[in-house]
Write a protein that holds these residues in place. Structure first.
Motif, PDB file in Angstrom:
ATOM      1  N   ILE A  41       0.829  -1.200   0.000  1.00 58.41           N
ATOM      2  CA  ILE A  41       0.000   0.000   0.000  1.00 58.41           C
ATOM      3  C   ILE A  41       0.867   1.255   0.000  1.00 58.41           C
ATOM      4  N   LYS A  42       1.945   1.230   0.750  1.00 60.38           N
ATOM      5  CA  LYS A  42       2.835   2.394   0.775  1.00 60.38           C
ATOM      6  C   LYS A  42       3.455   2.638  -0.599  1.00 60.38           C
ATOM      7  N   THR A  43       3.796   1.552  -1.285  1.00 61.84           N
ATOM      8  CA  THR A  43       4.354   1.682  -2.633  1.00 61.84           C
ATOM      9  C   THR A  43       3.330   2.275  -3.586  1.00 61.84           C
ATOM     10  N   VAL A  44       2.112   1.751  -3.534  1.00 64.58           N
ATOM     11  CA  VAL A  44       1.058   2.238  -4.423  1.00 64.58           C
ATOM     12  C   VAL A  44       0.696   3.684  -4.083  1.00 64.58           C
ATOM     13  N   PHE A  45       0.690   4.006  -2.795  1.00 65.07           N
ATOM     14  CA  PHE A  45       0.400   5.380  -2.381  1.00 65.07           C
ATOM     15  C   PHE A  45       1.457   6.341  -2.932  1.00 65.07           C
ATOM     16  N   TYR A  46       2.706   5.931  -2.874  1.00 70.34           N
ATOM     17  CA  TYR A  46       3.778   6.743  -3.463  1.00 70.34           C
ATOM     18  C   TYR A  46       3.519   6.980  -4.947  1.00 70.34           C
ATOM     19  N   LEU A  47       3.080   5.938  -5.660  1.00 70.93           N
ATOM     20  CA  LEU A  47       2.822   6.058  -7.098  1.00 70.93           C
ATOM     21  C   LEU A  47       1.591   6.910  -7.398  1.00 70.93           C
ATOM     22  N   LEU A  48       0.749   7.118  -6.411  1.00 73.33           N
ATOM     23  CA  LEU A  48      -0.384   8.032  -6.566  1.00 73.33           C
ATOM     24  C   LEU A  48       0.036   9.483  -6.348  1.00 73.33           C
ATOM     25  N   ILE A  49       0.861   9.716  -5.346  1.00 69.11           N
ATOM     26  CA  ILE A  49       1.184  11.081  -4.926  1.00 69.11           C
ATOM     27  C   ILE A  49       2.353  11.686  -5.702  1.00 69.11           C
ATOM     28  N   PHE A  50       3.396  10.902  -5.926  1.00 69.70           N
ATOM     29  CA  PHE A  50       4.611  11.484  -6.498  1.00 69.70           C
ATOM     30  C   PHE A  50       4.412  12.037  -7.911  1.00 69.70           C
ATOM     31  N   PRO A  51       3.643  11.370  -8.790  1.00 72.25           N
ATOM     32  CA  PRO A  51       3.394  11.979 -10.107  1.00 72.25           C
ATOM     33  C   PRO A  51       2.699  13.338 -10.011  1.00 72.25           C
ATOM     34  N   LEU A  52       1.826  13.500  -9.020  1.00 75.29           N
ATOM     35  CA  LEU A  52       1.156  14.791  -8.840  1.00 75.29           C
ATOM     36  C   LEU A  52       2.150  15.866  -8.406  1.00 75.29           C
ATOM     37  N   ILE A  53       3.085  15.481  -7.548  1.00 76.75           N
ATOM     38  CA  ILE A  53       4.120  16.430  -7.126  1.00 76.75           C
ATOM     39  C   ILE A  53       4.970  16.850  -8.323  1.00 76.75           C
ATOM     40  N   LEU A  54       5.366  15.876  -9.131  1.00 77.99           N
ATOM     41  CA  LEU A  54       6.158  16.187 -10.326  1.00 77.99           C
ATOM     42  C   LEU A  54       5.374  17.087 -11.278  1.00 77.99           C
ATOM     43  N   GLY A  55       4.097  16.755 -11.483  1.00 75.65           N
ATOM     44  CA  GLY A  55       3.267  17.559 -12.372  1.00 75.65           C
ATOM     45  C   GLY A  55       3.108  18.982 -11.875  1.00 75.65           C
ATOM     46  N   PHE A  56       2.963  19.132 -10.571  1.00 73.93           N
ATOM     47  CA  PHE A  56       2.839  20.471  -9.976  1.00 73.93           C
ATOM     48  C   PHE A  56       4.111  21.284 -10.208  1.00 73.93           C
ATOM     49  N   LEU A  57       5.265  20.665  -9.998  1.00 71.17           N
ATOM     50  CA  LEU A  57       6.535  21.373 -10.171  1.00 71.17           C
ATOM     51  C   LEU A  57       6.772  21.746 -11.635  1.00 71.17           C
ATOM     52  N   VAL A  58       6.489  20.818 -12.541  1.00 73.70           N
ATOM     53  CA  VAL A  58       6.682  21.089 -13.972  1.00 73.70           C
ATOM     54  C   VAL A  58       5.754  22.200 -14.443  1.00 73.70           C
ATOM     55  N   SER A  59       4.570  22.288 -13.838  1.00 72.11           N
ATOM     56  CA  SER A  59       3.578  23.274 -14.270  1.00 72.11           C
ATOM     57  C   SER A  59       3.977  24.712 -13.943  1.00 72.11           C
ATOM     58  N   PHE A  60       5.004  24.897 -13.148  1.00 73.20           N
ATOM     59  CA  PHE A  60       5.554  26.239 -12.970  1.00 73.20           C
ATOM     60  C   PHE A  60       6.221  26.730 -14.255  1.00 73.20           C
ATOM     61  N   PHE A  61       6.654  25.784 -15.091  1.00 73.88           N
ATOM     62  CA  PHE A  61       7.364  26.126 -16.323  1.00 73.88           C
ATOM     63  C   PHE A  61       6.492  25.953 -17.560  1.00 73.88           C
ATOM     64  N   THR A  62       5.693  24.889 -17.583  1.00 71.71           N
ATOM     65  CA  THR A  62       4.740  24.687 -18.675  1.00 71.71           C
ATOM     66  C   THR A  62       3.461  24.099 -18.082  1.00 71.71           C
ATOM     67  N   PRO A  63       2.328  24.776 -18.216  1.00 74.22           N
ATOM     68  CA  PRO A  63       1.096  24.344 -17.542  1.00 74.22           C
ATOM     69  C   PRO A  63       0.656  22.942 -17.966  1.00 74.22           C
ATOM     70  N   MET A  64       0.453  22.062 -16.967  1.00 74.84           N
ATOM     71  CA  MET A  64       0.018  20.685 -17.250  1.00 74.84           C
ATOM     72  C   MET A  64      -0.828  20.118 -16.118  1.00 74.84           C
ATOM     73  N   LEU A  65      -1.394  20.958 -15.283  1.00 78.03           N
ATOM     74  CA  LEU A  65      -1.972  20.474 -14.030  1.00 78.03           C
ATOM     75  C   LEU A  65      -3.478  20.223 -14.104  1.00 78.03           C
ATOM     76  N   GLN A  66      -4.061  20.220 -15.297  1.00 78.81           N
ATOM     77  CA  GLN A  66      -5.480  19.890 -15.379  1.00 78.81           C
ATOM     78  C   GLN A  66      -5.715  18.453 -14.920  1.00 78.81           C
ATOM     79  N   TYR A  67      -6.780  18.249 -14.180  1.00 77.83           N
ATOM     80  CA  TYR A  67      -7.027  16.957 -13.535  1.00 77.83           C
ATOM     81  C   TYR A  67      -7.104  15.797 -14.524  1.00 77.83           C
ATOM     82  N   PHE A  68      -7.681  16.032 -15.716  1.00 78.95           N
ATOM     83  CA  PHE A  68      -7.863  14.912 -16.644  1.00 78.95           C
ATOM     84  C   PHE A  68      -6.540  14.426 -17.225  1.00 78.95           C
ATOM     85  N   ARG A  69      -5.482  15.225 -17.111  1.00 83.90           N
ATOM     86  CA  ARG A  69      -4.169  14.780 -17.570  1.00 83.90           C
ATOM     87  C   ARG A  69      -3.563  13.737 -16.633  1.00 83.90           C
ATOM     88  N   PHE A  70      -4.161  13.573 -15.458  1.00 83.88           N
ATOM     89  CA  PHE A  70      -3.678  12.588 -14.490  1.00 83.88           C
ATOM     90  C   PHE A  70      -4.696  11.471 -14.274  1.00 83.88           C
TER      91      PHE A  70
END
Length: 260
Positions: A218-247
């Motif tokens: 569960i901890k592994t799967v939880f990481y795979l749920l959260i970490f892509p969102l963190i990456l997407g949030f950080l990248v979106s400071f440079f190029t917008p990609m944070l719309q929910y349907f993209r995830f």
């Protein structure tokens, strides 16, 4: 899609059918990972129901990444069987490559796989899958570059285009769990919508918190749920990609957690 339309035509049903089929195949893979309840949580998720009817690539990439998740978890749980490990790793590399070819936004989950290998000091699989990813990136780099140029042009010429793509802000970030929980369509009055949305989303998040401490799986799967969102949030400071349907490809992971 060209091959599909050559075979089945351009009717509304024909164009929407691939998304339906990919959603059903994804449901089966979710079942293999998390069981019947996980499959049910996925297939009856309002956002999945909506995008399963759209003639777009989102359900295809969801299937490909869920299949990649299946083989990723198989690799982590398999010990001492080199031939099986090699087979699973080849299939993992195949599915992440196809996913990236289908939708560049899949990079966030793919990178999360690779970082987890590093965390576990599984350098062999990290190197192999990184090579797969680099190769496929090089193959489609002209297309990626052109998409980046087109995006910059749209951002400079279309008013509020960055809002459509999803800027790095708290609103778009918080909208992801809300839409994952209650779906795409909102309604009036807004105070009622946000009351229901907030209450149900809070319940879903509380359920996730409850199961979080259960197992390493569960901890592994939880990481795979959260970490892509963190990456997407950080990248979106440079190029917008944070719309929910993209995830949307993270919803199978959410379903697996809720069913645990």
């Amino acid at each position: 899609m060209k091959l599909w339309t050559n075979l089945f035509g351009y009717s509304e049903i024909a164009l929407r059918m691939p998304s339906i089929l990919f959603s059903l195949m994804t449901g089966y893979v979710v079942y293999l990972i998390g069981g019947v309840w996980a499959m049910a949580f996925f297939l009856f998720n309002p956002l999945i129901v909506y995008y399963s009817q759209e003639a777009r690539m989102y359900m295809m990439v969801t299937f490909l990444l869920t299949a990649a998740l299946y083989f990723f978890l198989k690799i982590l749980s398999t010990k001492g069987l080199d031939s099986r490990l090699r087979g699973n790793d080849i299939l993992l590399g195949l599915f992440i490559s196809l996913a990236f070819l289908t939708f560049y936004g899949s990079i966030f989950l793919i990178v999360s796989f690779l970082i987890y290998y590093l965390y576990k000091k599984n350098y062999k699989f990290f190197i192999l899958n990184t090579l797969y990813f680099i190769l496929i990136t090089l193959l489609i780099s002209p297309l990626l570059y052109q998409q980046l140029i087109n995006s910059k042009v749209a951002l400079s010429q279309v008013t509020n285009w960055s809002l459509v793509l999803g800027k790095a802000n708290l609103k778009d970030l918080l909208l992801i769990p809300v839409k994952f929980s209650i779906g795409r369509i909102s309604f009036y009055p807004k105070w009622l919508y946000w009351g229901i949305a907030g209450g149900w989303t809070g319940f879903v998040m509380l359920t996730i918190k409850t199961v979080f401490q259960k197992t390493v799986f569960i901890k592994t799967v939880f990481y795979l749920l959260i970490f892509p969102l963190i990456l997407g949030f950080l990248v979106s400071f440079f190029t917008p990609m944070l719309q929910y349907f993209r995830f949307i490809y993270l919803i199978p992971i959410l379903a697996i957690i809720l069913a645990s």
